[in-house]
Design a protein around this motif. Sequence first.
Motif, PDB file in Angstrom:
ATOM      1  N   ARG A  91       0.821  -1.203   0.000  1.00  0.00           N
ATOM      2  CA  ARG A  91       0.000   0.000   0.000  1.00  0.00           C
ATOM      3  C   ARG A  91       0.863   1.265   0.000  1.00  0.00           C
ATOM      4  O   ARG A  91       1.895   1.345   0.663  1.00  0.00           O
ATOM      5  CB  ARG A  91      -0.885   0.000   1.249  1.00  0.00           C
ATOM      6  N   ALA A  92       0.415   2.278  -0.732  1.00  0.00           N
ATOM      7  CA  ALA A  92       1.063   3.579  -0.725  1.00  0.00           C
ATOM      8  C   ALA A  92       0.499   4.417   0.436  1.00  0.00           C
ATOM      9  O   ALA A  92      -0.307   3.932   1.242  1.00  0.00           O
ATOM     10  CB  ALA A  92       0.845   4.279  -2.061  1.00  0.00           C
ATOM     11  N   ASP A  93       0.910   5.664   0.523  1.00  0.00           N
ATOM     12  CA  ASP A  93       0.465   6.579   1.574  1.00  0.00           C
ATOM     13  C   ASP A  93      -1.064   6.670   1.567  1.00  0.00           C
ATOM     14  O   ASP A  93      -1.671   7.010   0.543  1.00  0.00           O
ATOM     15  CB  ASP A  93       1.076   7.952   1.323  1.00  0.00           C
ATOM     16  N   LEU A 168      -6.916  16.024  -1.968  1.00  0.00           N
ATOM     17  CA  LEU A 168      -6.666  14.887  -2.834  1.00  0.00           C
ATOM     18  C   LEU A 168      -5.979  13.780  -2.050  1.00  0.00           C
ATOM     19  O   LEU A 168      -5.499  14.000  -0.934  1.00  0.00           O
ATOM     20  CB  LEU A 168      -5.766  15.302  -4.008  1.00  0.00           C
ATOM     21  N   ALA A 169      -5.913  12.596  -2.634  1.00  0.00           N
ATOM     22  CA  ALA A 169      -5.204  11.491  -2.003  1.00  0.00           C
ATOM     23  C   ALA A 169      -3.706  11.663  -2.198  1.00  0.00           C
ATOM     24  O   ALA A 169      -3.235  11.896  -3.317  1.00  0.00           O
ATOM     25  CB  ALA A 169      -5.662  10.162  -2.598  1.00  0.00           C
ATOM     26  N   ALA A 170      -2.957  11.532  -1.115  1.00  0.00           N
ATOM     27  CA  ALA A 170      -1.503  11.657  -1.205  1.00  0.00           C
ATOM     28  C   ALA A 170      -0.917  10.627  -2.157  1.00  0.00           C
ATOM     29  O   ALA A 170       0.049  10.908  -2.881  1.00  0.00           O
ATOM     30  CB  ALA A 170      -0.887  11.507   0.191  1.00  0.00           C
ATOM     31  N   ALA A 171      -1.501   9.427  -2.185  1.00  0.00           N
ATOM     32  CA  ALA A 171      -0.987   8.372  -3.056  1.00  0.00           C
ATOM     33  C   ALA A 171      -1.096   8.761  -4.524  1.00  0.00           C
ATOM     34  O   ALA A 171      -0.181   8.518  -5.317  1.00  0.00           O
ATOM     35  CB  ALA A 171      -1.734   7.064  -2.803  1.00  0.00           C
ATOM     36  N   GLY A 172      -2.212   9.356  -4.907  1.00  0.00           N
ATOM     37  CA  GLY A 172      -2.390   9.766  -6.292  1.00  0.00           C
ATOM     38  C   GLY A 172      -1.396  10.835  -6.697  1.00  0.00           C
ATOM     39  O   GLY A 172      -0.836  10.805  -7.802  1.00  0.00           O
ATOM     40  N   SER A 179       3.667  15.282  -5.721  1.00  0.00           N
ATOM     41  CA  SER A 179       3.655  15.393  -4.248  1.00  0.00           C
ATOM     42  C   SER A 179       4.004  16.797  -3.762  1.00  0.00           C
ATOM     43  O   SER A 179       3.567  17.214  -2.682  1.00  0.00           O
ATOM     44  CB  SER A 179       4.617  14.378  -3.629  1.00  0.00           C
ATOM     45  N   ALA A 180       4.789  17.519  -4.546  1.00  0.00           N
ATOM     46  CA  ALA A 180       5.187  18.870  -4.137  1.00  0.00           C
ATOM     47  C   ALA A 180       4.001  19.819  -4.052  1.00  0.00           C
ATOM     48  O   ALA A 180       4.090  20.881  -3.414  1.00  0.00           O
ATOM     49  CB  ALA A 180       6.227  19.415  -5.111  1.00  0.00           C
ATOM     50  N   ALA A 181       2.865  19.449  -4.662  1.00  0.00           N
ATOM     51  CA  ALA A 181       1.677  20.309  -4.611  1.00  0.00           C
ATOM     52  C   ALA A 181       1.005  20.272  -3.243  1.00  0.00           C
ATOM     53  O   ALA A 181       0.207  21.151  -2.913  1.00  0.00           O
ATOM     54  CB  ALA A 181       0.675  19.888  -5.683  1.00  0.00           C
ATOM     55  N   ALA A 182       1.296  19.251  -2.438  1.00  0.00           N
ATOM     56  CA  ALA A 182       0.669  19.124  -1.118  1.00  0.00           C
ATOM     57  C   ALA A 182       1.245  20.161  -0.160  1.00  0.00           C
ATOM     58  O   ALA A 182       2.462  20.285  -0.016  1.00  0.00           O
ATOM     59  CB  ALA A 182       0.888  17.725  -0.571  1.00  0.00           C
ATOM     60  N   THR A 183       0.365  20.884   0.492  1.00  0.00           N
ATOM     61  CA  THR A 183       0.796  21.873   1.482  1.00  0.00           C
ATOM     62  C   THR A 183       0.458  21.446   2.908  1.00  0.00           C
ATOM     63  O   THR A 183       0.890  22.078   3.864  1.00  0.00           O
ATOM     64  CB  THR A 183       0.132  23.235   1.196  1.00  0.00           C
ATOM     65  N   ASP A 184      -0.311  20.372   3.056  1.00  0.00           N
ATOM     66  CA  ASP A 184      -0.694  19.866   4.375  1.00  0.00           C
ATOM     67  C   ASP A 184      -1.088  18.403   4.222  1.00  0.00           C
ATOM     68  O   ASP A 184      -1.864  18.057   3.310  1.00  0.00           O
ATOM     69  CB  ASP A 184      -1.878  20.674   4.924  1.00  0.00           C
ATOM     70  N   LEU A 185      -0.532  17.537   5.062  1.00  0.00           N
ATOM     71  CA  LEU A 185      -0.896  16.123   5.072  1.00  0.00           C
ATOM     72  C   LEU A 185      -1.625  15.829   6.375  1.00  0.00           C
ATOM     73  O   LEU A 185      -1.143  16.188   7.452  1.00  0.00           O
ATOM     74  CB  LEU A 185       0.357  15.247   4.942  1.00  0.00           C
ATOM     75  N   PHE A 186      -2.773  15.161   6.288  1.00  0.00           N
ATOM     76  CA  PHE A 186      -3.638  14.971   7.447  1.00  0.00           C
ATOM     77  C   PHE A 186      -3.343  13.640   8.140  1.00  0.00           C
ATOM     78  O   PHE A 186      -3.344  12.581   7.503  1.00  0.00           O
ATOM     79  CB  PHE A 186      -5.109  15.015   7.029  1.00  0.00           C
ATOM     80  N   ALA A 189      -5.053   9.308  12.259  1.00  0.00           N
ATOM     81  CA  ALA A 189      -5.811   9.127  13.501  1.00  0.00           C
ATOM     82  C   ALA A 189      -6.921  10.166  13.615  1.00  0.00           C
ATOM     83  O   ALA A 189      -8.028   9.863  14.063  1.00  0.00           O
ATOM     84  CB  ALA A 189      -4.874   9.203  14.702  1.00  0.00           C
ATOM     85  N   ALA A 190      -6.631  11.393  13.213  1.00  0.00           N
ATOM     86  CA  ALA A 190      -7.620  12.466  13.304  1.00  0.00           C
ATOM     87  C   ALA A 190      -8.455  12.585  12.045  1.00  0.00           C
ATOM     88  O   ALA A 190      -9.578  13.101  12.077  1.00  0.00           O
ATOM     89  CB  ALA A 190      -6.916  13.798  13.576  1.00  0.00           C
ATOM     90  N   TRP A 191      -7.915  12.094  10.921  1.00  0.00           N
ATOM     91  CA  TRP A 191      -8.561  12.279   9.627  1.00  0.00           C
ATOM     92  C   TRP A 191      -8.493  10.953   8.875  1.00  0.00           C
ATOM     93  O   TRP A 191      -7.731  10.799   7.918  1.00  0.00           O
ATOM     94  CB  TRP A 191      -7.839  13.386   8.863  1.00  0.00           C
ATOM     95  N   PRO A 192      -9.279   9.946   9.279  1.00  0.00           N
ATOM     96  CA  PRO A 192      -9.243   8.654   8.581  1.00  0.00           C
ATOM     97  C   PRO A 192      -9.754   8.803   7.159  1.00  0.00           C
ATOM     98  O   PRO A 192     -10.654   9.602   6.886  1.00  0.00           O
ATOM     99  CB  PRO A 192     -10.171   7.776   9.419  1.00  0.00           C
ATOM    100  N   THR A 193      -9.161   8.047   6.257  1.00  0.00           N
ATOM    101  CA  THR A 193      -9.503   8.191   4.844  1.00  0.00           C
ATOM    102  C   THR A 193     -10.387   7.036   4.365  1.00  0.00           C
ATOM    103  O   THR A 193     -10.785   6.172   5.139  1.00  0.00           O
ATOM    104  CB  THR A 193      -8.223   8.305   4.006  1.00  0.00           C
ATOM    105  N   ALA A 194     -10.695   7.036   3.080  1.00  0.00           N
ATOM    106  CA  ALA A 194     -11.579   6.013   2.525  1.00  0.00           C
ATOM    107  C   ALA A 194     -10.999   4.624   2.736  1.00  0.00           C
ATOM    108  O   ALA A 194      -9.792   4.421   2.594  1.00  0.00           O
ATOM    109  CB  ALA A 194     -11.776   6.250   1.031  1.00  0.00           C
ATOM    110  N   PRO A 195     -11.805   3.658   3.098  1.00  0.00           N
ATOM    111  CA  PRO A 195     -11.313   2.288   3.207  1.00  0.00           C
ATOM    112  C   PRO A 195     -10.549   1.876   1.948  1.00  0.00           C
ATOM    113  O   PRO A 195     -11.049   2.023   0.839  1.00  0.00           O
ATOM    114  CB  PRO A 195     -12.598   1.474   3.396  1.00  0.00           C
ATOM    115  N   ALA A 196      -9.328   1.395   2.148  1.00  0.00           N
ATOM    116  CA  ALA A 196      -8.431   0.943   1.082  1.00  0.00           C
ATOM    117  C   ALA A 196      -7.788   2.078   0.296  1.00  0.00           C
ATOM    118  O   ALA A 196      -7.159   1.833  -0.729  1.00  0.00           O
ATOM    119  CB  ALA A 196      -9.121  -0.025   0.126  1.00  0.00           C
ATOM    120  N   GLN A 197      -7.893   3.321   0.753  1.00  0.00           N
ATOM    121  CA  GLN A 197      -7.214   4.402   0.042  1.00  0.00           C
ATOM    122  C   GLN A 197      -5.712   4.127   0.001  1.00  0.00           C
ATOM    123  O   GLN A 197      -5.107   3.703   0.979  1.00  0.00           O
ATOM    124  CB  GLN A 197      -7.490   5.751   0.714  1.00  0.00           C
ATOM    125  N   GLY A 198      -5.113   4.380  -1.133  1.00  0.00           N
ATOM    126  CA  GLY A 198      -3.686   4.134  -1.314  1.00  0.00           C
ATOM    127  C   GLY A 198      -3.345   2.728  -1.745  1.00  0.00           C
ATOM    128  O   GLY A 198      -2.197   2.434  -2.071  1.00  0.00           O
TER     129      GLY A 198
END
Length: 312
Positions: A91-93, A168-172, A179-186, A189-198
């Motif tokens: 799995r990716a990020d 957006l999804a960090a993996a995508g 990846s350089a477009a990301a300014t904040d990664l959640f 624990a506080a921000w669970p993502t879609a089941p199986a994301q990444g």
Amino acid sequence: MSVLRIGTRASALAMAQAGTVATKLRGELVPIVSEGDRSQASLASLGGTGVFAVALREALLAGEVDAVVHSFKDLPTAPVEGLVIAAVPRRADARDALCARDGLTLDQLPEGARVGTGSPRRRAQLAARRPDLEIVDIRGNIDTRLGRVGVADDVEGGAERALDAVVLAAAGLSRLGRSAAATDLFDLAAWPTAPAQGALAIETRVGDERLAARADHRASRVAVEAERGVLARLEAGCAAPIGAHGFIEDDMIFLSARVYRPDGGDQVTASHAAYTADTTPAELAARVADELLSGGAADLAPLGGTGGEGAR
């Protein structure tokens, strides 16, 4: 057998992620255009996230390809007769990423900032964290979404199209070299993502599992099967704002899931852990899902459909 034919959606992201599978399995990619790729209508109006998988599965069942690669979070939880998930690569990020103008984080966005997402889960999470934001429903590929971020004068279409940020999804982002477009990664624990994301899913016809066996990563497979098991148990569809996070550590599997009210005004969380030798992903998922239901999840979110999220 001749060279392994691997079906994939024809989008840039799908081709990039399937390319890693093709390299691993020494196969060749066969691009397949789905109805979801052709239409700009909402996922709900097209029938949910399964719309991306239909064309791939039809090609696989027809023998036009030997395996197909899915973004695992796009798959409905119900199995398809004659097909099987033969492998889940490492799995990716799994995190979500904010991509904002001027390098801003979510907390630094100004009051009333316009943030784009096509995901009911992300919409609920944004509303819960920053109720002052204007959340804009968007679709399109990663570059299209990123292209809407900026000052109005710099964005095609002007003020009506300009956004202060997208989620957006960090993996995508990583798979497309953005990846350089990301300014904040959640934090998950506080921000669970879609089941199986990444995670990716390699699907074959029943009996052909060996074709993809070398690409399987057990820890990733167990974690995402547990996450998707929550969706299956809740009978949650693409309109249900649900996040989940599972992982294995020291021979234990940990699983947490959260159901949000669509407007972000309330949420319920359940978490469980067990030794991998003592439980299956489905059993752990059932415990988490049942606790969510007893905590009032059915009163918060639309439940009773097939699972999957689909928002990139």
